[in-house]
Write an enzyme that holds these catalytic residues in place. Structure first.
Site, PDB file in Angstrom:
ATOM      1  N   CYS A 156       0.809  -1.223   0.000  1.00 25.87           N
ATOM      2  CA  CYS A 156       0.000   0.000   0.000  1.00 25.87           C
ATOM      3  C   CYS A 156       0.842   1.272   0.000  1.00 25.87           C
ATOM      4  CB  CYS A 156      -0.951  -0.018   1.189  1.00 25.87           C
ATOM      5  SG  CYS A 156      -2.287  -1.235   1.028  1.00 25.87           S
ATOM      6  N   PHE A 178      -5.201   5.708  -1.510  1.00 25.05           N
ATOM      7  CA  PHE A 178      -5.563   6.821  -0.635  1.00 25.05           C
ATOM      8  C   PHE A 178      -4.820   8.073  -1.120  1.00 25.05           C
ATOM      9  CE2 PHE A 178      -5.222   9.261   3.369  1.00 25.05           C
ATOM     10  CZ  PHE A 178      -6.566   9.283   3.734  1.00 25.05           C
ATOM     11  N   THR A 212      -2.905  10.321  -0.073  1.00 30.15           N
ATOM     12  CA  THR A 212      -1.526  10.621   0.319  1.00 30.15           C
ATOM     13  C   THR A 212      -0.502   9.637  -0.224  1.00 30.15           C
ATOM     14  OG1 THR A 212      -1.781   9.367   2.374  1.00 30.15           O
ATOM     15  CG2 THR A 212      -2.280  11.732   2.452  1.00 30.15           C
ATOM     16  N   LYS A 213      -0.951   8.575  -0.865  1.00 28.31           N
ATOM     17  CA  LYS A 213      -0.015   7.587  -1.400  1.00 28.31           C
ATOM     18  C   LYS A 213       0.732   8.144  -2.613  1.00 28.31           C
ATOM     19  CE  LYS A 213      -1.017   4.197   1.451  1.00 28.31           C
ATOM     20  NZ  LYS A 213      -1.910   4.850   2.419  1.00 28.31           N
ATOM     21  N   ASN A 214       1.862   7.515  -2.966  1.00 29.75           N
ATOM     22  CA  ASN A 214       2.629   7.961  -4.131  1.00 29.75           C
ATOM     23  C   ASN A 214       1.766   7.980  -5.385  1.00 29.75           C
ATOM     24  OD1 ASN A 214       4.540   7.383  -2.095  1.00 29.75           O
ATOM     25  ND2 ASN A 214       6.147   7.045  -3.601  1.00 29.75           N
TER      26      ASN A 214
END
Length: 369
Positions: free
Chosen positions: A159, A183, A185-187
């Site tokens: 994740c 989500f 904020t993920k890369n």
């Protein structure tokens, strides 16, 4: 000068025209759930990871739950995991009725300590979930060897690590299945919730597709008890745009991380350790200090956002008291929870901003000395 931990607005503005066009296209299509963009994204993510199948689901947590369910893991089973990660990893194990068994972390990489895996395997053990924490993959070769020896399933919790590599192999391509979160904020993040499972196993892919739509392959005909966990067409369209930029963004993250390394090179501040076989995508940049709180206060007073990942390791969470763990049982995870601090890192952060952050941190260090 306010500096956020992650600047999602700056990212949006850099690709605004592409995102806005994607919105218009989806809204005009009239198809908003499991449409052409979801199908295309599934193929694109699978190809990116080097596997055959991708199955879009509602979020990263569901990706874990549905994968465990699809493997038939449930009540009476044990699943080995790390205590130093977001709660969803253990929550998914518990949600299907299985019991999480925690193994301490490597104090340098913060990933699961592969040298301690074997001692936690019992006749009830059915799976291992290595978490590729903070953008660096776990040491997968010994994990896969142990799993093969004991006939265990390996589910990569990737994740936080899309695009990361282990000995030239992409996250998601080594285990029997892997789970991604999109989500924001993920890369690779969407503008809401989203997730995906990737695998080379056609039977597993088919079962997860059934599970995500109430156990139904044909409308109103239900073969198994399933879930409602579908990826929105709009989010898939956003992700398809962002996927085209992911490698560039990850390269910039590495460059920014290396600049931090240089800024802290003559200080006593702990910086991320990257194993020789790993290519991290630096989902987060964690510094480490025994006076974390003073550093955090100094940064916050100067308008610089920080975050603690994770203040309470999973084996000490109130909900898992029933498992019988005590403080001191998993010392490396507990020490990391007390000492690490995430500081701003994202593709758009400037060298001047990084220098200011480092100067404040080092000034706290000097004052302490």
């Amino acid at each position: 000068m306010m500096i956020p931990l992650l600047d999602l607005k700056a990212q949006y503005l850099s690709i605004k025209d592409e995102i806005d066009a994607a919105i218009q296209e989806v809204m005009a299509s009239g198809q908003y759930i499991l449409g052409e963009n979801v199908e295309a994204l599934e193929k694109e993510i699978a190809e990116y990871c080097g596997v055959k199948y991708g199955i879009g689901v509602a979020n990263g947590t569901d990706a874990l739950v549905l994968t465990l369910d699809a493997f038939g893991i449930g009540k009476g089973d044990e699943v080995i995991a790390t205590p130093y990660t977001f709660f969803a990893t253990a929550e998914a194990i518990s949600r299907v009725g299985a019991t999480p068994v925690f193994v301490d972390i490597n104090p340098y990489t913060y990933n699961i300590d592969v040298t301690k895996l074997k001692e936690k395997i019992t006749e009830k053990t059915k799976a291992i979930i290595p978490v590729h924490i903070f953008g660096q993959m776990a040491d997968m070769d010994p994990i896969m060897e142990i799993a093969k020896l004991h006939n265990l399933v390996v589910i990569e919790d990737a994740c936080q690590a899309i695009g990361a590599e282990y000995k030239g192999r992409k996250a998601g391509s080594i285990g029997h299945a892997a789970c991604f979160s999109f989500f924001p904020t993920k890369n690779l993040g969407c503008y809401g919730d989203g997730g995906m499972v990737v695998t080379n196993n056609p039977e597993l892919a088919l079962r997860i597709k059934l599970l995500r739509t109430h156990g139904s392959q044909k409308k109103y005909h239900h073969q198994i008890i399933g879930y409602n966990s579908r990826l929105d067409e709009l989010q898939a369209a956003f992700l398809r745009v962002k996927l085209r930029h992911l490698d560039e963004w990850n390269t910039l993250r590495r460059e920014k991380a290396h600049y931090y390394d240089q800024l802290f090179s003559k200080s006593q501040i702990g910086t991320p350790f990257v194993a020789e076989w790993a290519d991290s995508v630096f989902h987060l940049y964690l510094i480490r200090s025994t006076y974390r709180e003073k550093i955090q206060v100094a940064l916050n007073e100067n308008g610089i956002s920080t975050a603690v990942y994770y203040p309470v390791p999973l084996h000490l969470q109130p909900v898992y008291q029933i498992l019988g763990y005590h403080e001191g049982d998993l010392p490396c995870a507990e020490e990391a929870s007390r000492e690490t601090l995430a500081i701003p890192l994202y593709p758009e952060i400037s060298p001047a901003q990084q220098m200011k952050i480092a100067e404040i941190i080092k000034s706290v260090e000097i004052a302490r000395d």
